[in-house]
Design a protein around this motif. Structure first.
Motif, PDB file in Angstrom:
ATOM      1  N   GLN A 132     -96.599 -56.873 -20.009  1.00  0.00           N
ATOM      2  CA  GLN A 132     -97.211 -58.193 -20.081  1.00  0.00           C
ATOM      3  C   GLN A 132     -96.529 -59.076 -21.118  1.00  0.00           C
ATOM      4  O   GLN A 132     -96.373 -60.279 -20.914  1.00  0.00           O
ATOM      5  N   SER A 133     -96.093 -58.494 -22.222  1.00  0.00           N
ATOM      6  CA  SER A 133     -95.489 -59.283 -23.296  1.00  0.00           C
ATOM      7  C   SER A 133     -94.001 -59.536 -23.060  1.00  0.00           C
ATOM      8  O   SER A 133     -93.486 -60.603 -23.401  1.00  0.00           O
ATOM      9  N   LEU A 134     -93.321 -58.554 -22.469  1.00  0.00           N
ATOM     10  CA  LEU A 134     -91.873 -58.656 -22.233  1.00  0.00           C
ATOM     11  C   LEU A 134     -91.569 -58.237 -20.798  1.00  0.00           C
ATOM     12  O   LEU A 134     -91.094 -57.121 -20.547  1.00  0.00           O
ATOM     13  N   PRO A 135     -91.853 -59.100 -19.832  1.00  0.00           N
ATOM     14  CA  PRO A 135     -91.700 -58.715 -18.428  1.00  0.00           C
ATOM     15  C   PRO A 135     -90.277 -58.355 -18.028  1.00  0.00           C
ATOM     16  O   PRO A 135     -90.065 -57.674 -17.023  1.00  0.00           O
ATOM     17  N   MET A 136     -89.269 -58.798 -18.806  1.00  0.00           N
ATOM     18  CA  MET A 136     -87.874 -58.484 -18.478  1.00  0.00           C
ATOM     19  C   MET A 136     -87.381 -57.213 -19.175  1.00  0.00           C
ATOM     20  O   MET A 136     -86.260 -56.788 -18.945  1.00  0.00           O
ATOM     21  N   THR A 170     -74.721 -53.246 -17.302  1.00  0.00           N
ATOM     22  CA  THR A 170     -75.831 -53.923 -16.636  1.00  0.00           C
ATOM     23  C   THR A 170     -77.079 -53.855 -17.500  1.00  0.00           C
ATOM     24  O   THR A 170     -77.181 -53.005 -18.400  1.00  0.00           O
ATOM     25  N   HIS A 171     -78.022 -54.743 -17.215  1.00  0.00           N
ATOM     26  CA  HIS A 171     -79.295 -54.740 -17.932  1.00  0.00           C
ATOM     27  C   HIS A 171     -80.242 -53.708 -17.332  1.00  0.00           C
ATOM     28  O   HIS A 171     -80.887 -52.937 -18.060  1.00  0.00           O
ATOM     29  N   THR A 172     -80.325 -53.674 -15.991  1.00  0.00           N
ATOM     30  CA  THR A 172     -81.242 -52.778 -15.292  1.00  0.00           C
ATOM     31  C   THR A 172     -80.635 -52.366 -13.956  1.00  0.00           C
ATOM     32  O   THR A 172     -79.961 -53.165 -13.302  1.00  0.00           O
ATOM     33  N   VAL A 173     -80.885 -51.124 -13.563  1.00  0.00           N
ATOM     34  CA  VAL A 173     -80.540 -50.660 -12.223  1.00  0.00           C
ATOM     35  C   VAL A 173     -81.837 -50.532 -11.435  1.00  0.00           C
ATOM     36  O   VAL A 173     -82.732 -49.770 -11.826  1.00  0.00           O
ATOM     37  N   LEU A 174     -81.975 -51.290 -10.353  1.00  0.00           N
ATOM     38  CA  LEU A 174     -83.194 -51.298  -9.560  1.00  0.00           C
ATOM     39  C   LEU A 174     -83.226 -50.116  -8.594  1.00  0.00           C
ATOM     40  O   LEU A 174     -82.206 -49.460  -8.350  1.00  0.00           O
ATOM     41  N   ALA A 175     -84.390 -49.867  -8.017  1.00  0.00           N
ATOM     42  CA  ALA A 175     -84.576 -48.712  -7.143  1.00  0.00           C
ATOM     43  C   ALA A 175     -83.686 -48.763  -5.905  1.00  0.00           C
ATOM     44  O   ALA A 175     -83.325 -47.728  -5.349  1.00  0.00           O
ATOM     45  N   SER A 176     -83.311 -49.946  -5.480  1.00  0.00           N
ATOM     46  CA  SER A 176     -82.456 -50.109  -4.301  1.00  0.00           C
ATOM     47  C   SER A 176     -81.000 -49.814  -4.595  1.00  0.00           C
ATOM     48  O   SER A 176     -80.185 -49.691  -3.676  1.00  0.00           O
ATOM     49  N   GLY A 177     -80.648 -49.704  -5.877  1.00  0.00           N
ATOM     50  CA  GLY A 177     -79.256 -49.577  -6.265  1.00  0.00           C
ATOM     51  C   GLY A 177     -78.649 -50.914  -6.655  1.00  0.00           C
ATOM     52  O   GLY A 177     -77.475 -50.991  -7.020  1.00  0.00           O
ATOM     53  N   GLY A 178     -79.445 -51.980  -6.567  1.00  0.00           N
ATOM     54  CA  GLY A 178     -79.005 -53.295  -7.013  1.00  0.00           C
ATOM     55  C   GLY A 178     -79.116 -53.422  -8.528  1.00  0.00           C
ATOM     56  O   GLY A 178     -79.661 -52.543  -9.204  1.00  0.00           O
ATOM     57  N   LEU A 179     -78.612 -54.530  -9.046  1.00  0.00           N
ATOM     58  CA  LEU A 179     -78.563 -54.717 -10.495  1.00  0.00           C
ATOM     59  C   LEU A 179     -79.314 -55.968 -10.930  1.00  0.00           C
ATOM     60  O   LEU A 179     -79.330 -56.971 -10.221  1.00  0.00           O
ATOM     61  N   ARG A 180     -79.935 -55.895 -12.106  1.00  0.00           N
ATOM     62  CA  ARG A 180     -80.276 -57.094 -12.868  1.00  0.00           C
ATOM     63  C   ARG A 180     -79.229 -57.156 -13.969  1.00  0.00           C
ATOM     64  O   ARG A 180     -79.287 -56.423 -14.945  1.00  0.00           O
ATOM     65  N   ALA A 181     -78.232 -58.018 -13.757  1.00  0.00           N
ATOM     66  CA  ALA A 181     -77.080 -58.068 -14.646  1.00  0.00           C
ATOM     67  C   ALA A 181     -76.922 -59.467 -15.215  1.00  0.00           C
ATOM     68  O   ALA A 181     -77.596 -60.414 -14.785  1.00  0.00           O
ATOM     69  N   SER A 182     -76.006 -59.615 -16.153  1.00  0.00           N
ATOM     70  CA  SER A 182     -75.778 -60.907 -16.790  1.00  0.00           C
ATOM     71  C   SER A 182     -75.387 -61.954 -15.757  1.00  0.00           C
ATOM     72  O   SER A 182     -74.669 -61.667 -14.797  1.00  0.00           O
ATOM     73  N   SER A 183     -75.845 -63.167 -15.987  1.00  0.00           N
ATOM     74  CA  SER A 183     -75.547 -64.267 -15.077  1.00  0.00           C
ATOM     75  C   SER A 183     -74.033 -64.460 -14.965  1.00  0.00           C
ATOM     76  O   SER A 183     -73.339 -64.556 -15.980  1.00  0.00           O
ATOM     77  N   GLY A 184     -73.549 -64.491 -13.740  1.00  0.00           N
ATOM     78  CA  GLY A 184     -72.119 -64.616 -13.487  1.00  0.00           C
ATOM     79  C   GLY A 184     -71.525 -63.374 -12.854  1.00  0.00           C
ATOM     80  O   GLY A 184     -70.463 -63.437 -12.221  1.00  0.00           O
ATOM     81  N   LEU A 189     -71.303 -48.949 -15.570  1.00  0.00           N
ATOM     82  CA  LEU A 189     -71.632 -47.956 -16.590  1.00  0.00           C
ATOM     83  C   LEU A 189     -73.081 -48.167 -17.003  1.00  0.00           C
ATOM     84  O   LEU A 189     -73.457 -49.265 -17.425  1.00  0.00           O
ATOM     85  N   SER A 190     -73.882 -47.136 -16.890  1.00  0.00           N
ATOM     86  CA  SER A 190     -75.308 -47.307 -17.184  1.00  0.00           C
ATOM     87  C   SER A 190     -75.909 -46.033 -17.752  1.00  0.00           C
ATOM     88  O   SER A 190     -75.665 -44.931 -17.247  1.00  0.00           O
ATOM     89  N   HIS A 191     -76.700 -46.202 -18.805  1.00  0.00           N
ATOM     90  CA  HIS A 191     -77.507 -45.099 -19.317  1.00  0.00           C
ATOM     91  C   HIS A 191     -78.678 -44.869 -18.368  1.00  0.00           C
ATOM     92  O   HIS A 191     -79.131 -45.781 -17.682  1.00  0.00           O
ATOM     93  N   MET A 192     -79.191 -43.664 -18.350  1.00  0.00           N
ATOM     94  CA  MET A 192     -80.258 -43.325 -17.405  1.00  0.00           C
ATOM     95  C   MET A 192     -81.539 -44.112 -17.675  1.00  0.00           C
ATOM     96  O   MET A 192     -82.330 -44.339 -16.758  1.00  0.00           O
ATOM     97  N   TYR A 193     -81.763 -44.534 -18.922  1.00  0.00           N
ATOM     98  CA  TYR A 193     -82.985 -45.275 -19.214  1.00  0.00           C
ATOM     99  C   TYR A 193     -82.948 -46.699 -18.663  1.00  0.00           C
ATOM    100  O   TYR A 193     -83.930 -47.424 -18.768  1.00  0.00           O
TER     101      TYR A 193
END
Length: 347
Positions: A66-70, A230-244, A262-266
């Motif tokens: 709720q406080s940090l949705p991203m 990347t910032h996040t790896v989504l369940a589909s295998g897509g990314l929430r990554a930096s703009s651009g 390159l991504s850590h498991m967390y």
């Protein structure tokens, strides 16, 4: 948030404050801080059963969401520890094996055999031992990713990367110990974080070229591989990554250049991006980095959007490299099942 005593959540409120005020910057540090918070909760918290402990952790997950949705890293670490609690409870209660239903063995779904409200004196020590191992895994994750660098980067190749990432930097520096190659760094406007990465690579005698974002397509035909964080790896295998990065991945796809993430498991999260979730998916930074405030009167009828993230669909990603090795986007669902319990996908 209803039915939650915020006085009992002082630990997670401190964590949220540190993230908001940028006292903690990297996802790696967030993961370590979250692990330390959970370790203190397990050692000193007011709980007597696995169900009570899981409820305490779920309250903290809701507070952060709720406080940090991203913010995905802290939630993913806590979600993983929920699975650890379930597994350690099974071991401590000696109800593994034949007592489990076939459904549980095949799917991991909840079974009625286990009563998590049961008090087990050995559970706390077992959890603390597991968290000690998990902390070591977090601390060595970047090192283990970097150890794979020479398998993916070969001599005389040209590598393109975007902005800055400590994991990518460490990966490239590790490869340079055995290989000679060139790196093209996209500067990643408007913050130009790529400049710091380029400077650090140059100090390690890696041949580095900085290009503006607008030159990505023009330079892509000269590239052998794209390696990004990347910032996040989504369940589909897509990314929430930096703009651009989406535009970069599209250019790579056009020239059939492999894109390695390159991504850590967390950073792996069991969240999908729905068709109506695009607004909730992104965040917007101050437009001041795009247009100075002094231009306000001139541009008072213009809307300036400074999006922080891009969604990169899984078909634009070739390979994920974690401390466990390389996996394709289609294998992400399997990694998620190893990280989290299905009952904890949605909290």
């Amino acid at each position: 948030m209803t039915n939650i005593n915020f006085q009992d959540l002082s630990d997670v409120i401190r964590l949220i404050s540190d993230i908001k005020h940028k006292n903690i910057l990297s996802s790696h540090d967030i993961a370590l801080k979250t692990e330390a918070m959970l370790e203190a909760l397990i050692a000193q918290g007011k709980w007597t059963s696995a169900s009570e402990l899981m409820q305490l952790i779920k309250q903290r997950i809701k507070c952060i969401s709720q406080s940090l949705p991203m913010e995905a890293t802290a939630i993913n670490v806590m979600r993983h520890i929920l699975k650890v609690i379930r597994e350690e409870f099974e071991v401590a209660s000696e109800k593994k094996g034949e007592s489990q239903s076939l459904q549980y063995i095949v799917t991991g779904a909840s079974s009625n055999v286990l009563d998590y409200s049961q008090s087990l004196s050995s559970l706390q020590a077992a959890l603390l031992d597991h968290l000690s191992e998990y902390k070591t895994e977090l601390e060595t994750s970047a090192e283990n990713i970097a150890a794979q660098a020479s398998e993916h980067i070969h001599s005389s190749e040209t590598i393109l990367t975007f902005g800055t990432s400590k994991t990518v930097q460490r990966f490239l520096k590790a490869a340079s110990k055995k290989r000679t190659f060139n790196v093209i760094v996209v500067e990643a406007a408007p913050l130009y974080l790529g400049h710091s990465l380029a400077a650090n690579l140059a100090k390690s005698n890696i041949q580095t070229t900085v290009i503006p974002d607008s030159a990505v397509f023009a330079m892509m035909s000269r590239v052998n591989k794209v390696i990004i964080g990347t910032h996040t790896v989504l369940a589909s295998g897509g990314l929430r990554a930096s703009s651009g990065i989406h535009a970069l991945a599209l250019a790579a796809k056009h020239y059939s250049i492999p894109v390695m993430v390159l991504s850590h498991m967390y950073k792996f999260t069991p969240v999908y991006l729905g068709s109506n979730d695009h607004e909730a998916f992104n965040d917007c930074a101050s437009p001041a980095s795009l247009i100075p405030y002094s231009s306000g009167q001139v541009l008072n009828k213009a809307e300036v959007t400074n999006a922080v993230f891009d969604f990169v669909p899984p078909e634009l990603v070739t390979l994920f490299i974690t401390h466990q090795g390389g996996n394709s986007p289609s294998y992400v669902y399997r990694l998620l099942s190893e990280l989290y319990h299905p009952d904890d996908y949605e909290i």
